[in-house]
Design a protein around this motif. Sequence first.
Motif, short mmCIF file in Angstrom:
data_model
loop_
_atom_site.label_atom_id
_atom_site.label_comp_id
_atom_site.label_asym_id
_atom_site.label_seq_id
_atom_site.Cartn_x
_atom_site.Cartn_y
_atom_site.Cartn_z
N MET A 1 0.82 -1.19 0.00
CA MET A 1 0.00 0.00 0.00
C MET A 1 0.87 1.25 0.00
O MET A 1 0.53 2.23 -0.65
CB MET A 1 -0.93 -0.01 1.21
N MET A 2 1.99 1.20 0.73
CA MET A 2 2.89 2.36 0.77
C MET A 2 3.48 2.63 -0.61
O MET A 2 3.60 3.78 -1.02
CB MET A 2 4.00 2.13 1.79
N GLU A 3 3.83 1.57 -1.33
CA GLU A 3 4.39 1.75 -2.68
C GLU A 3 3.36 2.38 -3.60
O GLU A 3 3.68 3.30 -4.36
CB GLU A 3 4.84 0.41 -3.26
N SER A 4 2.14 1.88 -3.54
CA SER A 4 1.09 2.43 -4.40
C SER A 4 0.87 3.91 -4.14
O SER A 4 0.77 4.72 -5.06
CB SER A 4 -0.23 1.68 -4.19
N LYS A 5 0.83 4.27 -2.86
CA LYS A 5 0.62 5.67 -2.50
C LYS A 5 1.80 6.53 -2.98
O LYS A 5 1.60 7.61 -3.53
CB LYS A 5 0.44 5.82 -1.00
N ALA A 6 3.02 6.06 -2.77
CA ALA A 6 4.21 6.82 -3.20
C ALA A 6 4.22 6.99 -4.71
O ALA A 6 4.54 8.06 -5.22
CB ALA A 6 5.48 6.11 -2.73
N GLU B 1 1.62 7.02 -6.73
CA GLU B 1 0.56 7.97 -7.09
C GLU B 1 1.03 9.40 -6.84
O GLU B 1 0.78 10.29 -7.65
CB GLU B 1 -0.70 7.70 -6.27
N GLU B 2 1.72 9.63 -5.72
CA GLU B 2 2.18 10.98 -5.38
C GLU B 2 3.29 11.45 -6.30
O GLU B 2 3.39 12.63 -6.61
CB GLU B 2 2.63 11.02 -3.92
#
Length: 69
Positions: free
Chosen positions: A1-6, A8-9
């Motif tokens: 989830m952290m990778e996906s968020k990073a 996206e940002e």
Amino acid sequence: MMESKANEEMNNGSEWHVPILAMTADVIHATYDECLKRGMDGYVSKPFEEENLYQEVAKFFKTKTISDS
């Protein structure tokens, strides 16, 4: 989830990924499949030969060909 968020940002077309290599004494093939299903990138069972570990870790690095340099 952290990778996906990073990713996206960053929004610059590149993707950030931290490879995860599972290492376990369990040699059952179902365990290997479960590790990959859970998002791990590779698997090494213990005890392992040095070459086996090297081969799995080497998969995470991109190699340059002579034409790339």
